[in-house]
Design a protein around this motif. Structure first.
Motif, PDB file in Angstrom:
ATOM      1  N   ARG A 702       0.969  -1.120   0.103  1.00 36.10           N
ATOM      2  CA  ARG A 702      -0.322   0.062  -0.203  1.00 36.10           C
ATOM      3  C   ARG A 702       0.952   0.939  -0.146  1.00 36.10           C
ATOM      4  N   ASP A 703       0.248   1.930  -1.207  1.00 36.23           N
ATOM      5  CA  ASP A 703       1.427   3.978  -0.718  1.00 36.23           C
ATOM      6  C   ASP A 703       0.232   4.858  -0.152  1.00 36.23           C
ATOM      7  N   LEU A 704       1.052   5.177   0.948  1.00 34.30           N
ATOM      8  CA  LEU A 704       0.834   6.100   1.522  1.00 34.30           C
ATOM      9  C   LEU A 704       1.581   7.379   1.414  1.00 34.30           C
ATOM     10  N   ALA A 705       0.671   8.341   0.610  1.00 30.19           N
ATOM     11  CA  ALA A 705       0.956   9.455   0.703  1.00 30.19           C
ATOM     12  C   ALA A 705       0.987  10.586   2.072  1.00 30.19           C
ATOM     13  N   LEU A 706       1.386  11.446   3.090  1.00 28.90           N
ATOM     14  CA  LEU A 706       0.988  11.836   4.500  1.00 28.90           C
ATOM     15  C   LEU A 706       1.353  12.982   3.676  1.00 28.90           C
ATOM     16  N   VAL A 707       0.673  14.047   4.232  1.00 28.66           N
ATOM     17  CA  VAL A 707       1.070  15.559   3.966  1.00 28.66           C
ATOM     18  C   VAL A 707       1.271  16.020   5.994  1.00 28.66           C
ATOM     19  N   VAL A 708       2.589  16.282   6.612  1.00 28.72           N
ATOM     20  CA  VAL A 708       2.773  16.570   7.792  1.00 28.72           C
ATOM     21  C   VAL A 708       3.398  18.106   7.690  1.00 28.72           C
ATOM     22  N   ASP A 709       3.951  18.401   8.646  1.00 30.90           N
ATOM     23  CA  ASP A 709       4.390  19.604   9.004  1.00 30.90           C
ATOM     24  C   ASP A 709       5.869  19.299   8.340  1.00 30.90           C
ATOM     25  N   SER A 710       6.059  21.043   8.239  1.00 32.19           N
ATOM     26  CA  SER A 710       7.491  20.651   7.715  1.00 32.19           C
ATOM     27  C   SER A 710       8.599  20.188   8.602  1.00 32.19           C
ATOM     28  N   ASP A 711       8.720  19.683  10.208  1.00 34.65           N
ATOM     29  CA  ASP A 711       9.132  19.836  10.883  1.00 34.65           C
ATOM     30  C   ASP A 711       9.413  18.238  11.323  1.00 34.65           C
ATOM     31  N   VAL A 712       8.504  17.222  11.005  1.00 35.61           N
ATOM     32  CA  VAL A 712       7.762  16.276  11.276  1.00 35.61           C
ATOM     33  C   VAL A 712       8.958  15.230  10.230  1.00 35.61           C
ATOM     34  N   ALA A 713      10.037  14.982  11.533  1.00 39.45           N
ATOM     35  CA  ALA A 713      10.769  13.973  10.437  1.00 39.45           C
ATOM     36  C   ALA A 713      10.097  12.794  10.270  1.00 39.45           C
ATOM     37  N   ALA A 714      10.851  12.440   9.325  1.00 40.23           N
ATOM     38  CA  ALA A 714      10.555  10.932   8.275  1.00 40.23           C
ATOM     39  C   ALA A 714      11.017  10.308   9.571  1.00 40.23           C
ATOM     40  N   GLN A 778      -3.944   6.918  14.047  1.00 41.42           N
ATOM     41  CA  GLN A 778      -2.146   6.435  14.568  1.00 41.42           C
ATOM     42  C   GLN A 778      -1.691   8.411  14.486  1.00 41.42           C
ATOM     43  N   LEU A 779      -1.229   8.243  12.843  1.00 41.32           N
ATOM     44  CA  LEU A 779      -0.737   9.349  13.098  1.00 41.32           C
ATOM     45  C   LEU A 779      -1.105  10.673  13.190  1.00 41.32           C
ATOM     46  N   GLU A 780      -2.558  10.530  12.333  1.00 42.46           N
ATOM     47  CA  GLU A 780      -3.340  11.579  12.885  1.00 42.46           C
ATOM     48  C   GLU A 780      -2.796  12.164  14.614  1.00 42.46           C
ATOM     49  N   LYS A 781      -3.470  11.789  14.770  1.00 44.12           N
ATOM     50  CA  LYS A 781      -2.919  11.763  16.370  1.00 44.12           C
ATOM     51  C   LYS A 781      -1.767  12.506  16.661  1.00 44.12           C
TER      52      LYS A 781
END
Length: 788
Positions: A702-714, A778-781
């Protein structure tokens, strides 16, 4: 230190030849670096006597001399002003080879010359006057010059350890031979010089802990025209000291012979009294070498009563108070300064003197009286003069040191037994005061042996005098033991091989560094300060390998090496709760082209991800390389936006990043510099690799494209994915990072490919949707991540 064989034999009676003497001293711990012959290179340089001297018929400044060799006369043309009838001088006959010339028959302004009359400079010898070297009147005409100068000799160059300051003299080496061979030695004369003058200077010793004895004597009315005798000047020259004038030469001679440094002052500059005191911070003194020293408050001084400094005690005199050609009255100083007062002072003021070398290692406190009397006697024989009384301050006998030695302890430490009577005899050679006890012996250490204070010191002395070469050789009776290596351990040699295979060069740097470099490029931990550093720029232990790597890189850069790839494995040191903690680390640094220049394409500079791949190669040596995570952190020497911390189980074990551009420019780098450091002790794993069967069931991606704040580390996103999908997750891969159109400002898109697989059942769409749903929730939380 250099002494000569002839001078040594005047003090000690031994049948050993010079090479055997060197062997005996070396085996006893006084390593002889070299034994070199001393003498003129040709026997055709003899003592000649000028029997006639007439003006040259065609040159105003030349004379035509007749020189006798005791059998016949030779005509020699000479231009020296002091050439005159009756003097004896070195005569280089035809065929003689001097340092810069081979003597041949010649014509000077039409007059034949059969040889050359020589100056001291032309022979490589000291001469107190310009012109011909005038030899003593009792020199035998025709005798080879080398015999007149004392005969063929050998220079013995001894490399002494710092604890053997007692051997920094001819007398000291003679004493050592007496101890090792049981030879007889002569003693310094202990009779006093007759007082012929009442002249004296007052002595005020205000630092009795630092100056444990101070003696001064005035010798007035010395002969200004006196010159240093040839025998004394030649002994100094053979010992590596340049003769200067009779007073200075006598003080140097006595120092070389006895080990007691002396100093001569011009009485006019001393005035009526001498004060021994500590300097006032900021005082200045023009030294004998022409340098002006700004004195620190902990510097011991010899000064006038009015406060004017005369000399740095035990190190070097002042230029204005020295003895010169117009000196009539001399103040002779014989003092004893403590090692602590003199240690490091010569280095502090950028000088190196024979006096400070001896005081730093310890001088016999009982030697001052004998040495000043000996020097006075020599000075009067050479320069005349009237000797005044010796003025003393604090010249008290030092406390004696008694050391006990148990026979059982001696045998236990040596690993073999020496018969007790033989031990007693060896100890008697070391010290005349030996007392037998129930368990062994108690000896009184000689006043010149500052290195004998503990029982182990006596064990070493007994072994040394007994002879290290006589100690029986046998295998140890210990049962060998070794630690069983664990499968999870990482061998440092494997780390080294991996770095070398990846085109890195290993470097080794000092563990002690400049405190400024540690502050600028170290780890930020509290460094360990050295109590007695080699120099100011090597005064702390390194807290990181980075300073050494940067220094090595700069050295390479200055030698036109543009592709730099260095690594080092070594210890770092820091203070934790006042305890020194040592940690073994791996450090690496690279800069310049990523690959060697090739015809295949343009040169690409090393970037952040090149260095991260090198680090990953090291982590892959561990059983669980994926257990290491990367997080952003701040590290002073590294650029803020290109630095990562390396963690395992929540503990920081290293860092990776680019050196700050301002530091790169400061050090002269034109391309980016990247480095990493890793604790080697954290590479070993307590867990072992376990076998897991390959699942026979299908995997789902499964491919997931996640939008996060720029300062969030991969890495933080990956950690959350692993925690949620721990049972079903087979692999996770970040394949895209995007910022731009359709992504809000201040955000970024991270695209992950997640592989899900079970070892027990085939995953259904419902299973997959459940896992992905839980993951997105969980990723959103945790990271405020949304699906793009």
């Amino acid at each position: 230190m250099i002494i000569t064989e002839q001078w040594l034999r005047q003090w000690v009676d031994t049948d050993l030849n010079v090479n055997e003497i060197a062997d005996v001293l070396t085996l006893a711990g006084l390593e002889v670096d070299a034994v070199e012959p001393i003498g003129l290179p040709h026997d055709k340089v003899i003592v000649g006597e000028i029997v006639s001297a007439a003006p040259h018929p065609d040159a105003d400044r030349l004379q035509v001399c007749q020189v006798s060799d005791g059998k016949e006369s030779f005509q020699v043309v000479c231009g020296a002003k002091n050439a005159r009838v009756g003097i004896k001088v070195p005569y280089a006959m035809i065929g003689a080879e001097l340092p810069d010339i081979k003597i041949k028959k010649a014509k000077l302004r039409g007059v034949e010359s059969f040889g050359m009359l020589c100056s001291g400079e032309e022979l490589g010898l000291h001469s107190p006057v310009k012109g011909l070297l005038e030899l003593p009147d009792d020199s035998k005409t025709g005798q080879p010059l080398i015999e007149t100068l004392g005969g063929a000799d050998y220079a013995i160059d001894i490399d002494l350890t710092p604890n053997r300051g007692d051997c920094l003299s001819v007398l000291g080496v003679a004493r050592e031979l007496r101890v090792l061979q049981g030879s007889e030695i002569k003693s310094l004369p202990d009779d006093s010089v007759e007082q012929s003058s009442t002249a004296k200077v007052a002595v005020d010793n205000r630092e009795k802990q630092s100056c444990t004895a101070y003696r001064a004597r005035v010798i007035e009315g010395i002969d200004r025209e006196a010159v240093t005798p040839l025998w004394l000047a030649e002994r100094l020259r053979r010992s590596g000291i340049k003769p200067i004038n009779p007073v200075v030469d006598v003080t140097n001679y006595v120092m070389l012979e006895t080990g007691q440094p002396l100093h001569g002052f011009d009485r006019r500059q001393v005035g009526d009294g001498i004060v021994v005191r500590n300097a006032n911070g900021g005082e200045k003194l023009l030294l004998l070498n022409g340098d002006e020293a700004e004195l620190s408050a902990d510097t011991l001084l010899i000064a006038r009563e009015d406060g004017q400094p005369l000399a740095i005690a035990g190190v070097i005199g002042g230029e204005t108070s020295g003895v010169y050609d117009d000196t009539d009255d001399v103040v002779l100083e014989a003092a004893h300064f403590s090692r602590a007062a003199i240690a490091g002072k010569a280095r502090q003021y950028g000088v190196s003197t024979d006096s400070s070398h001896r005081y730093e290692r310890g001088v016999d406190p009982l030697l001052g009286q004998l040495a000043i009397e000996y020097a006075t006697r020599l000075m009067q024989e050479i320069c005349g003069g009237k000797a005044g009384p010796i003025v003393e301050d604090n010249a008290q006998a030092p406390e004696t040191t008694k050391v006990s030695l148990r026979y059982n302890y001696l045998c236990e430490l040596l690993g073999f037994s020496i018969p007790q009577p033989e031990v007693h005899e060896l100890l008697r050679r070391i010290s005349p005061d030996v007392v037998e006890t129930d368990s062994g012996w108690t000896i009184t250490a000689p006043s010149y042996r500052h290195d004998m204070a503990f029982e182990a010191d006596l064990v070493e002395e007994v072994a040394r005098v007994f002879g290290y070469d006589r100690i029986p050789t046998k295998l140890p009776s210990l049962v060998p033991s070794s630690r069983i290596a664990r499968e999870g351990d990482i061998d440092p040699s494997a780390v080294s091989r991996t770095m070398i295979a990846r085109d890195y060069n290993e470097t080794i740097s000092y563990s002690f560094i400049d405190p400024e470099w540690d502050a600028d490029y170290g780890s930020g931990e509290t460094p360990v300060n050295l109590a007695n550093p080699l120099s100011e720029n090597m005064s702390v232990m390194r807290t990181s390998l980075l300073p050494g790597l940067l220094n090595s890189a700069v050295l390479n850069l200055n030698r036109q090496v543009d592709r730099i790839r260095l690594f080092e494995i070594g210890g770092t040191y820091s203070l934790v709760d006042n305890e020194t903690v040592e940690i073994q680390r791996l450090g690496a640094l690279c800069s310049g082209p990523a690959l060697l220049e090739s015809w295949e394409g343009d040169v690409r500079l090393t970037d952040f991800f090149d260095v991260k791949s090198e680090l990953r190669a090291i982590l892959c040596l561990t059983p669980f390389p994926n257990s290491f995570t990367f997080r952003q952190l701040e590290h002073k020497p590294l650029a803020d936006n290109q630095v990562l911390g390396i963690y395992i189980n929540g503990e920081k074990v290293g860092w990776l990043g680019r050196i700050q551009p301002v530091i790169e420019r400061k050090l002269g780098f034109e391309s980016p510099v990247y480095a990493f450091e890793l604790r080697l002790d954290r590479l070993s794993s307590q867990q072992l690799v376990r076998y897991h069967p390959i699942s026979k069931l299908p995997a789902v991606k499964r491919d997931l494209a996640l939008v996060v704040d720029s300062d969030v580390a991969a890495g933080d996103i990956e950690a959350t994915i692993k925690s949620v999908c721990s049972e079903e997750l087979a692999n996770i891969e970040l394949f895209d990072v995007y910022q731009g159109d359709k992504v809000p400002d201040g955000c970024k898109s991270l695209a992950y490919r997640i592989t899900l697989q079970s070892v027990s059942k085939t995953l259904t769409e419902e299973d997959i949707d459940r896992v992905v749903g839980e993951l997105l929730s969980q990723l959103e939380k945790v990271h405020n991540a949304t699906l793009r």
